[in-house]
Design an enzyme around this catalytic site. Structure first.
Site, PDB file in Angstrom:
ATOM      1  N   CYS A   1       0.876  -1.179   0.000  1.00  0.00           N
ATOM      2  CA  CYS A   1       0.000   0.000   0.000  1.00  0.00           C
ATOM      3  C   CYS A   1       0.908   1.222   0.000  1.00  0.00           C
ATOM      4  CB  CYS A   1      -0.971  -0.026   1.185  1.00  0.00           C
ATOM      5  SG  CYS A   1      -0.183  -0.031   2.803  1.00  0.00           S
TER       6      CYS A   1
ATOM      7  N   CYS B   1      -1.444   0.582   7.367  1.00  0.00           N
ATOM      8  CA  CYS B   1      -2.882   0.246   7.442  1.00  0.00           C
ATOM      9  C   CYS B   1      -3.224  -0.969   6.587  1.00  0.00           C
ATOM     10  CB  CYS B   1      -3.751   1.424   6.996  1.00  0.00           C
ATOM     11  SG  CYS B   1      -3.531   2.935   7.939  1.00  0.00           S
ATOM     12  N   ARG B   2      -3.365  -0.758   5.267  1.00  0.00           N
ATOM     13  CA  ARG B   2      -3.933  -1.806   4.420  1.00  0.00           C
ATOM     14  C   ARG B   2      -3.012  -2.999   4.196  1.00  0.00           C
ATOM     15  NH1 ARG B   2      -5.072   2.212  -0.346  1.00  0.00           N
ATOM     16  NH2 ARG B   2      -3.166   3.024   0.630  1.00  0.00           N
ATOM     17  N   SER B   3      -1.745  -2.746   3.848  1.00  0.00           N
ATOM     18  CA  SER B   3      -0.882  -3.902   3.535  1.00  0.00           C
ATOM     19  C   SER B   3      -0.540  -4.754   4.760  1.00  0.00           C
ATOM     20  CB  SER B   3       0.367  -3.488   2.750  1.00  0.00           C
ATOM     21  OG  SER B   3       1.181  -2.583   3.462  1.00  0.00           O
TER      22      SER B   3
ATOM     23  N   ASP C   1      -8.860   3.700   0.644  1.00  0.00           N
ATOM     24  CA  ASP C   1      -7.827   4.023   1.622  1.00  0.00           C
ATOM     25  C   ASP C   1      -8.468   4.492   2.931  1.00  0.00           C
ATOM     26  OD1 ASP C   1      -5.730   4.946   3.061  1.00  0.00           O
ATOM     27  OD2 ASP C   1      -4.845   6.135   1.442  1.00  0.00           O
TER      28      ASP C   1
ATOM     29  N   ASN D   1       2.253   1.403   4.426  1.00  0.00           N
ATOM     30  CA  ASN D   1       2.574   0.137   5.116  1.00  0.00           C
ATOM     31  C   ASN D   1       2.243   0.204   6.611  1.00  0.00           C
ATOM     32  OD1 ASN D   1       5.482  -1.939   5.815  1.00  0.00           O
ATOM     33  ND2 ASN D   1       3.491  -2.601   5.134  1.00  0.00           N
TER      34      ASN D   1
HETATM   35  P1  4NP Z   1      -1.757   2.741   4.115  1.00  0.00           P
HETATM   36  O1  4NP Z   1      -2.394   4.086   4.723  1.00  0.00           O
HETATM   37  O2  4NP Z   1      -1.176   3.122   2.772  1.00  0.00           O
HETATM   38  O3  4NP Z   1      -2.927   1.819   3.992  1.00  0.00           O
HETATM   39  O4  4NP Z   1      -0.729   2.290   5.112  1.00  0.00           O
HETATM   40  C1  4NP Z   1      -1.758   5.327   4.703  1.00  0.00           C
HETATM   41  C2  4NP Z   1      -0.819   5.625   5.672  1.00  0.00           C
HETATM   42  C3  4NP Z   1      -0.201   6.875   5.675  1.00  0.00           C
HETATM   43  C4  4NP Z   1      -0.536   7.797   4.697  1.00  0.00           C
HETATM   44  C5  4NP Z   1      -1.466   7.474   3.717  1.00  0.00           C
HETATM   45  C6  4NP Z   1      -2.082   6.221   3.717  1.00  0.00           C
HETATM   46  N1  4NP Z   1       0.079   9.091   4.694  1.00  0.00           N
HETATM   47  O5  4NP Z   1      -0.274   9.902   3.844  1.00  0.00           O
HETATM   48  O6  4NP Z   1       0.953   9.343   5.536  1.00  0.00           O
END
Ligand code: 4NP
Length: 161
Positions: free
Chosen positions: A8, A13-15, A122, A11
């Site tokens: 993702c 949340c989703r992954s 997201d 790294n």
């Molecule tokens: P992830 O979520 O890609 O599912 O881990 C996010 C975590 C941080 C950010 C965006 C999405 N950010 O913009 O910092």
């Protein structure tokens, strides 16, 4: 052995959810020894950080472990894994940029394996970690079904089981 890396943006949340969910699914099928499952982010924005608390809560609510330290995806990760499972179109674009367009044949959006191919929204933006958890669970379930149906030879799975 089948190696899978979930990807993702951050790294956190989703992954990591994908990693924990698929690990549990293969464990339940007695196939943990045949899989190497990890995760990484296309960005270094969360490098070194733990799983984001709302994602931890979603994992905990489903009895899943949640220990992971965020790290950025490298081209080596793409080379070394059989399947690169991304969460959305932006991740797909970013991974292909990292590889200069190479290895597209093993990079998939996770929910492209489901009957309703789509991005995993997201939760960093939507705030809806339960929907993300459910989408990722659905994607992992169909991905594993696909492997067992089409790629059983990769890990010596007997289809009669
Ligand atoms: P992830 O979520 O890609 O599912 O881990 C996010 C975590 C941080 C950010 C965006 C999405 N950010 O913009 O910092």
């Amino acid at each position: 052995m089948v190696s899978v890396i979930f990807v993702c943006l951050g790294n956190i949340c989703r992954s990591p959810m994908g990693e924990m969910i698929l690990k549990k699914m293969v464990e339940e099928k007695g196939l943990a020894h045949s899989f190497c499952i990890t995760s990484a982010g296309t960005s270094d924005c969360e490098e070194g950080n733990p799983v984001y608390p709302p994602a931890v809560r979603a994992l905990k609510a489903h009895g899943l472990p949640y220990t992971h330290t965020a790290r950025q995806l490298t081209k080596k990760d793409v080379i070394n894994n059989d399947y690169i499972l991304v969460m959305d179109s932006e991740n797909l674009f970013d991974v292909l940029r990292l590889t200069s367009g190479e290895f597209g044949e093993k990079i998939f959006k996770l929910c492209s394996f489901t009957p309703s191919p789509r991005d995993v929204a997201d939760p960093w933006i939507t705030g809806d970690f339960e929907t993300a958890f459910n989408d990722i669970t659905e994607g992992c379930g169909y991905f594993l079904e696909y492997l067992l149906r089409e790629k059983a030879e990769m890990f010596g799975y007997d289809k009669r089981h």
